[in-house]
Design a protein around this motif. Structure first.
Motif, PDB file in Angstrom:
ATOM      1  N   GLU A 211      -7.423  21.751  -8.414  1.00 13.21           N
ATOM      2  CA  GLU A 211      -8.681  21.954  -9.150  1.00 13.21           C
ATOM      3  C   GLU A 211      -9.865  21.966  -8.181  1.00 13.21           C
ATOM      4  O   GLU A 211     -10.771  22.789  -8.315  1.00 13.21           O
ATOM      5  N   ILE A 212      -9.818  21.051  -7.225  1.00 14.38           N
ATOM      6  CA  ILE A 212     -10.921  21.009  -6.253  1.00 14.38           C
ATOM      7  C   ILE A 212     -10.950  22.294  -5.428  1.00 14.38           C
ATOM      8  O   ILE A 212     -12.008  22.846  -5.154  1.00 14.38           O
ATOM      9  N   ALA A 213      -9.771  22.767  -5.091  1.00  9.37           N
ATOM     10  CA  ALA A 213      -9.699  23.970  -4.246  1.00  9.37           C
ATOM     11  C   ALA A 213     -10.144  25.227  -4.998  1.00  9.37           C
ATOM     12  O   ALA A 213     -10.432  26.249  -4.388  1.00  9.37           O
ATOM     13  N   LYS A 214     -10.185  25.139  -6.319  1.00  6.61           N
ATOM     14  CA  LYS A 214     -10.713  26.276  -7.086  1.00  6.61           C
ATOM     15  C   LYS A 214     -12.236  26.262  -7.056  1.00  6.61           C
ATOM     16  O   LYS A 214     -12.889  27.280  -7.213  1.00  6.61           O
ATOM     17  N   GLU A 215     -12.783  25.072  -6.871  1.00  5.84           N
ATOM     18  CA  GLU A 215     -14.234  24.910  -6.918  1.00  5.84           C
ATOM     19  C   GLU A 215     -14.871  24.999  -5.523  1.00  5.84           C
ATOM     20  O   GLU A 215     -15.991  25.466  -5.383  1.00  5.84           O
ATOM     21  N   TYR A 216     -14.147  24.514  -4.524  1.00  8.54           N
ATOM     22  CA  TYR A 216     -14.676  24.480  -3.153  1.00  8.54           C
ATOM     23  C   TYR A 216     -13.753  25.274  -2.234  1.00  8.54           C
ATOM     24  O   TYR A 216     -12.568  25.406  -2.520  1.00  8.54           O
ATOM     25  N   PRO A 217     -14.294  25.765  -1.125  1.00 15.70           N
ATOM     26  CA  PRO A 217     -13.458  26.565  -0.204  1.00 15.70           C
ATOM     27  C   PRO A 217     -12.570  25.679   0.676  1.00 15.70           C
ATOM     28  O   PRO A 217     -12.769  25.575   1.882  1.00 15.70           O
ATOM     29  N   VAL A 218     -11.591  25.044   0.058  1.00 19.73           N
ATOM     30  CA  VAL A 218     -10.728  24.106   0.782  1.00 19.73           C
ATOM     31  C   VAL A 218      -9.793  24.864   1.728  1.00 19.73           C
ATOM     32  O   VAL A 218      -9.100  25.787   1.318  1.00 19.73           O
ATOM     33  N   LYS A 219      -9.809  24.477   2.990  1.00 14.83           N
ATOM     34  CA  LYS A 219      -8.934  25.130   3.975  1.00 14.83           C
ATOM     35  C   LYS A 219      -7.974  24.150   4.643  1.00 14.83           C
ATOM     36  O   LYS A 219      -7.149  24.523   5.468  1.00 14.83           O
ATOM     37  N   LEU A 220      -8.131  22.865   4.286  1.00  7.04           N
ATOM     38  CA  LEU A 220      -7.257  21.855   4.875  1.00  7.04           C
ATOM     39  C   LEU A 220      -6.956  20.782   3.842  1.00  7.04           C
ATOM     40  O   LEU A 220      -7.863  20.289   3.169  1.00  7.04           O
ATOM     41  N   LEU A 221      -5.680  20.441   3.727  1.00  9.50           N
ATOM     42  CA  LEU A 221      -5.283  19.309   2.884  1.00  9.50           C
ATOM     43  C   LEU A 221      -4.488  18.343   3.765  1.00  9.50           C
ATOM     44  O   LEU A 221      -3.484  18.728   4.361  1.00  9.50           O
ATOM     45  N   VAL A 222      -4.985  17.114   3.848  1.00 13.48           N
ATOM     46  CA  VAL A 222      -4.324  16.096   4.659  1.00 13.48           C
ATOM     47  C   VAL A 222      -3.640  15.089   3.737  1.00 13.48           C
ATOM     48  O   VAL A 222      -4.243  14.646   2.752  1.00 13.48           O
ATOM     49  N   VAL A 223      -2.404  14.743   4.038  1.00 13.05           N
ATOM     50  CA  VAL A 223      -1.749  13.626   3.361  1.00 13.05           C
ATOM     51  C   VAL A 223      -1.366  12.600   4.429  1.00 13.05           C
ATOM     52  O   VAL A 223      -0.466  12.833   5.239  1.00 13.05           O
ATOM     53  N   ASP A 224      -2.103  11.499   4.439  1.00 11.70           N
ATOM     54  CA  ASP A 224      -1.926  10.460   5.468  1.00 11.70           C
ATOM     55  C   ASP A 224      -1.735   9.121   4.758  1.00 11.70           C
ATOM     56  O   ASP A 224      -2.682   8.573   4.231  1.00 11.70           O
ATOM     57  N   SER A 225      -0.564   8.605   4.666  1.00 11.74           N
ATOM     58  CA  SER A 225       0.695   9.084   5.197  1.00 11.74           C
ATOM     59  C   SER A 225       1.518   9.756   4.096  1.00 11.74           C
ATOM     60  O   SER A 225       1.494   9.320   2.952  1.00 11.74           O
ATOM     61  N   LEU A 226       2.250  10.760   4.482  1.00 13.24           N
ATOM     62  CA  LEU A 226       3.117  11.462   3.534  1.00 13.24           C
ATOM     63  C   LEU A 226       4.208  10.541   2.992  1.00 13.24           C
ATOM     64  O   LEU A 226       4.564  10.597   1.815  1.00 13.24           O
ATOM     65  N   THR A 227       4.761   9.719   3.852  1.00 11.78           N
ATOM     66  CA  THR A 227       6.030   9.068   3.535  1.00 11.78           C
ATOM     67  C   THR A 227       5.964   7.561   3.270  1.00 11.78           C
ATOM     68  O   THR A 227       6.950   6.989   2.813  1.00 11.78           O
ATOM     69  N   ALA A 228       4.814   6.931   3.539  1.00 16.05           N
ATOM     70  CA  ALA A 228       4.765   5.465   3.460  1.00 16.05           C
ATOM     71  C   ALA A 228       5.208   4.932   2.099  1.00 16.05           C
ATOM     72  O   ALA A 228       6.035   4.024   2.025  1.00 16.05           O
ATOM     73  N   TYR A 229       4.675   5.494   1.031  1.00 16.83           N
ATOM     74  CA  TYR A 229       5.066   4.999  -0.301  1.00 16.83           C
ATOM     75  C   TYR A 229       6.528   5.296  -0.606  1.00 16.83           C
ATOM     76  O   TYR A 229       7.226   4.488  -1.209  1.00 16.83           O
ATOM     77  N   PHE A 230       6.955   6.474  -0.217  1.00 21.36           N
ATOM     78  CA  PHE A 230       8.348   6.829  -0.496  1.00 21.36           C
ATOM     79  C   PHE A 230       9.281   5.839   0.212  1.00 21.36           C
ATOM     80  O   PHE A 230      10.294   5.426  -0.337  1.00 21.36           O
ATOM     81  N   ARG A 231       8.881   5.499   1.419  1.00 23.06           N
ATOM     82  CA  ARG A 231       9.699   4.551   2.184  1.00 23.06           C
ATOM     83  C   ARG A 231       9.702   3.188   1.510  1.00 23.06           C
ATOM     84  O   ARG A 231      10.738   2.555   1.365  1.00 23.06           O
ATOM     85  N   ALA A 232       8.527   2.738   1.072  1.00 19.29           N
ATOM     86  CA  ALA A 232       8.428   1.393   0.510  1.00 19.29           C
ATOM     87  C   ALA A 232       9.065   1.282  -0.872  1.00 19.29           C
ATOM     88  O   ALA A 232       9.638   0.259  -1.216  1.00 19.29           O
ATOM     89  N   GLU A 233       8.950   2.349  -1.647  1.00 18.22           N
ATOM     90  CA  GLU A 233       9.380   2.251  -3.045  1.00 18.22           C
ATOM     91  C   GLU A 233      10.875   2.470  -3.243  1.00 18.22           C
ATOM     92  O   GLU A 233      11.453   1.961  -4.177  1.00 18.22           O
ATOM     93  N   TYR A 234      11.437   3.278  -2.382  1.00 20.52           N
ATOM     94  CA  TYR A 234      12.860   3.569  -2.569  1.00 20.52           C
ATOM     95  C   TYR A 234      13.655   2.788  -1.551  1.00 20.52           C
ATOM     96  O   TYR A 234      13.982   3.268  -0.479  1.00 20.52           O
ATOM     97  N   ILE A 235      13.926   1.572  -1.901  1.00 19.88           N
ATOM     98  CA  ILE A 235      14.608   0.707  -0.942  1.00 19.88           C
ATOM     99  C   ILE A 235      16.088   0.628  -1.259  1.00 19.88           C
ATOM    100  O   ILE A 235      16.483   0.500  -2.401  1.00 19.88           O
ATOM    101  N   GLY A 236      16.871   0.741  -0.239  1.00 24.39           N
ATOM    102  CA  GLY A 236      18.315   0.650  -0.430  1.00 24.39           C
ATOM    103  C   GLY A 236      18.931   2.028  -0.523  1.00 24.39           C
ATOM    104  O   GLY A 236      18.320   2.976  -0.979  1.00 24.39           O
ATOM    105  N   ARG A 237      20.145   2.115  -0.104  1.00 23.34           N
ATOM    106  CA  ARG A 237      20.811   3.407   0.010  1.00 23.34           C
ATOM    107  C   ARG A 237      21.027   4.095  -1.334  1.00 23.34           C
ATOM    108  O   ARG A 237      21.025   5.311  -1.429  1.00 23.34           O
TER     109      ARG A 237
END
Ligand code: ADP
Ligand code: MG
Length: 316
Positions: free
Chosen positions: A189-215
């Motif tokens: 939605e923001i990118a429709k309103e503003y000329p967004v040319k960069l999207l940063v996800v910092d960190s991509l994986t931290a939550y995934f690592r923390a939330e999915y514990i165990g094999r």
């Protein structure tokens, strides 16, 4: 072109179709181009069944026409790059961070992932003849490490107006992995309103690592990460933007995930979807080392740079 539904594929019932969609396989083409192993883990079927689903998708998919190398060459000329403001890093990445691609920076804690993320939020705003894209940035922060103060220092370092620079960064804090994924919808939605040319996800994986514990939940995690990566890729396509994501690795073997030393988490899922993969580490005497680990068009290479008050700099 009559689009078939996922449910029309052999061996795909309602439940399987639902799992596929949840994992980001929203149409037949995406299933047709999946690997049997990947699909097997996502829909929790045997590899042979997965292969059958893929074969059926290949038959049904509108495979499209071949074009010549010239067409692709012309199309690739439209790709743009965001300068890192450092010659050595630009050279490493073929001129900067490419649009319509995902660039992953991974490294240990303190290796400079967040600093690079900040710098790019500033640099994307530079005019095109200065190496930017005259664009806005979106910053999705999972670790609460976004610092406007750093943006101000970096903007000043480039002679930009700090307040104007901050205004062109659209920031959201993500509170868990589901929220992180939902924020991509909001980002559109923001990118429709503003000329967004960069999207940063910092960190991509931290939550995934923390939330999915165990094999036991590894497949779930990979499924959600896969979906997330595909949504990011789609964002980059639709808005012709660059995606930059970070991924922390630990110096110790990650026993929970059976991880290896210095292997980014998310493993295949992240590295198959990211186009450029850069490994960051500290060197001697304030030097920082960036190594291009994977790229479809650039050689594996390594270079040095520095992080200063004004941002990233070449080693003088
Ligand atoms: P991570 O990879 O964990 O995201 P960061 O990008 O946060 O790491 O990098 C942190 C490092 O950046 C610090 O160790 C410090 O060396 C450097 N740094 C942060 N702020 C400044 C600054 N104002 N001037 C110089 N170096 C800085
Ligand atoms: Mg960080």
């Amino acid at each position: 072109m009559s689009e078939k539904n996922l449910e029309d594929l052999d061996s795909v019932g309602k439940a399987t179709a639902e799992k596929l969609r949840e994992a980001g396989y929203t149409n037949i083409m995406e299933v047709a181009t999946a690997s049997p192993q990947e699909l097997a883990s996502i829909v929790e079927v045997g590899v042979q069944v997965a292969a059958k689903i893929i074969a059926s998708a290949k038959e049904s998919a509108d495979i499209g026409n071949f074009v010549t190398g010239v067409d692709i060459f012309e199309k690739r000329k439209e790709l743009e790059r965001i300068t890192l403001g450092v010659k050595s890093l630009n050279d490493l990445l073929g001129g900067g961070i490419q649009t319509e691609a995902i660039t992953e920076f991974y490294g240990e804690f303190g290796s400079g992932k967040t600093q690079i993320s900040h710098q790019l939020c500033v640099n994307v705003q530079l005019k095109k003849d200065e190496g930017g894209l005259n664009g806005d940035a979106i910053f999705i922060d999972t670790e609460n490490t976004f610092r406007p103060e750093r943006i101000i220092q970096m903007a000043e370092g480039l002679g930009m107006n700090p307040q104007d620079t901050l205004k062109r960064i659209h920031y959201a804090r993500a509170y868990n992995s589901s929220h992180q994924m939902l924020l991509i919808e909001k980002a559109k939605e923001i990118a429709k309103e503003y000329p967004v040319k960069l999207l940063v996800v910092d960190s991509l994986t931290a939550y995934f690592r923390a939330e999915y514990i165990g094999r036991g939940t590894l497949a779930d995690r990979q499924q959600q990460l896969n979906k997330h990566m595909h949504e990011l890729l789609r964002f980059s396509d639709v808005f012709r933007a660059s995606i930059v994501c970070t991924n922390q690795v630990s110096a110790k073997p990650d026993s929970l995930f059976g991880g290896e030393i210095n292997k980014p988490i998310g493993g295949n899922i992240v590295s198959h979807t990211a186009t450029y993969i850069v490994y960051l580490r500290k060197g001697k005497n304030d030097r920082r080392i960036a190594k291009l680990m994977d790229s479809p068009d650039l050689p594996e290479d390594e270079t040095v740079y520095m992080i200063t008050q004004e941002g990233l700099k070449d080693v003088s």
